[in-house]
Design an enzyme around this catalytic site. Structure first.
Site, mmCIF file in Angstrom:
data_model
loop_
_atom_site.group_PDB
_atom_site.id
_atom_site.type_symbol
_atom_site.label_atom_id
_atom_site.label_comp_id
_atom_site.label_asym_id
_atom_site.label_seq_id
_atom_site.Cartn_x
_atom_site.Cartn_y
_atom_site.Cartn_z
ATOM 1 C CG ASP A 169 -1.746 1.262 1.316
ATOM 2 O OD1 ASP A 169 -2.476 1.545 0.345
ATOM 3 O OD2 ASP A 169 -1.659 1.977 2.323
ATOM 4 C CD GLU A 253 -1.944 1.908 -3.549
ATOM 5 O OE1 GLU A 253 -3.070 2.396 -3.593
ATOM 6 O OE2 GLU A 253 -1.111 2.190 -2.689
ATOM 7 C CG ASP A 336 -1.312 3.749 5.514
ATOM 8 O OD1 ASP A 336 -2.194 4.202 4.750
ATOM 9 O OD2 ASP A 336 -0.452 4.458 6.073
#
Ligand SMILES: [Zn+2]
Length: 364
Positions: A169, A253, A336
């Protein structure tokens, strides 16, 4: 530049409805004949193989473009080749045919250039197949060699846990958060170099156009840019290697707007670092036989509660500041760490889907 001349010739032919000029025809027109004109007479001083290389590069760019038009090429649609802008950086590539050589003395022999002294950053693992000489805007020369190496997985120790996997992340507070809330801190040099860059840029803007001081200030700005590039690149390589050493599967991501709360200079610096980090992570996983998947950029990794699957997490500009939140289901989340769990799950799903698809293809 031969490359730009070749693009110009092909555009001209297209506009006039003429046949697409072949590389051989362009070679004759743009190299052999052009050498006799005053404007391009300097071409005679350059190794012919290098000039042919420019044409070959142009040719490849067009072939990729045509393949893309026909849908034969994977990846996003490509536009036709553009003129290469003259940047501060100049580069030249020598292939084996150009007869470059690394001498026993450690010097690099280049055709029509001579024997150059090289400050080697590492030993060459095998005979190089090509060398690219890059002149940076600060007037330094770099030689980078293409060498065949054994598969990269052999340089890695076996995994402690062969099924270890992590989501990645990318963040505001930390550079990235990995499985179990483990974070990669933002390196300190980001801020330091960013401040230095701003300072030099301000100094440059105060100098008079066309003055010698302005040229000097511009060089200083270029030096900081170069320093940023090298430092960032080394740092990213190290982070990528650390992740690959510990994980068999890496899920990331899709890159989206993460830089909202930063200043403009800082934002572009982080975005460049994120982009480079993801690209290197992807290619390194491919070379080391690791699994890699990139989740859709609209996948709501932050908003999704990883406990119950409801979209109860922080959202929008305001939500950027939220570090911890609670879901109606009773779960408490670190922003997160929760996003990492979601990315890992979604990435694993995508990777398995891809595997099933490939298996289906193999059966038919
Ligand atoms: Zn929940």
């Amino acid at each position: 530049m031969v490359y730009n001349d070749a693009v110009a010739a092909r555009r001209h032919a297209f506009a006039e409805g003429l046949a697409f000029p072949s590389t051989a025809a362009l070679s004759k027109q743009l190299i052999t004949e052009a050498k006799r004109t005053p404007k391009r007479s300097w071409l005679a001083e350059v190794s012919a193989v290098v000039l042919q290389q420019s044409l070959a590069d142009c040719d490849r760019a067009y072939r990729n473009f045509f393949a893309s038009l026909k849908g034969a090429r994977r990846g996003p649609r490509m536009g036709p080749p553009k003129f290469k802008r003259r940047t501060g950086t100049q580069s030249i590539r020598f292939t084996r045919n150009a007869r470059f050589a690394v001498l026993h003395s450690g010097r690099l022999r280049l055709p029509k250039v001579g024997d150059l002294r090289v400050a080697w950053s590492r030993e060459l693992p095998s005979e190089p197949s090509s060398v690219t000489i890059v002149k940076s805007p600060t007037g330094k020369y770099f030689a980078s060699f293409v060498v065949a190496v054994e598969d990269g997985s052999q340089e890695l120790e076996p995994l402690a846990d062969p099924e270890a996997e992590t989501g990645v992340d990318l963040g505001l507070k930390d550079f990235a958060v990995l499985r179990g809330g483990k974070s990669i801190d933002n390196p300190r040099f980001f801020r330091r170099l960013e401040r230095k860059l701003r300072r030099e840029q301000r100094a440059l803007s105060r100098k008079m156009k066309g003055s010698a001081n302005r040229a000097k200030a511009r060089l200083e700005v270029a030096k900081v840019h170069e320093k940023i590039r090298h430092t960032r690149s080394d740092w990213i390589d190290k982070q990528v290697l650390d992740i690959i050493r510990e994980n068999q599967a890496v899920y990331v991501e899709g890159l989206c707007v993460t830089g909202l709360s930063r200043g403009r200079a800082a934002k572009s610096m982080y975005d460049a670092a994120f982009g480079m980090f993801l690209a290197r992570l992807e290619s390194k996983t491919a070379r080391t036989g690791r699994t890699f998947a990139r989740v859709d950029r609209f996948f709501p990794s932050t908003r999704l509660c990883s406990e119950c699957g409801a979209l109860t997490g922080p959202t929008g500009l305001e939500g950027l500041k939220v570090r911890k939140w609670s879901c109606g289901c009773g779960a408490h989340h670190d922003r997160d760490a929760n996003a990492e769990v979601n990315i890992r799950r979604e990435g694993r799903r995508l990777a398995m889907e891809r595997e099933r698809f490939a298996a289906g293809l193999a059966e038919n």
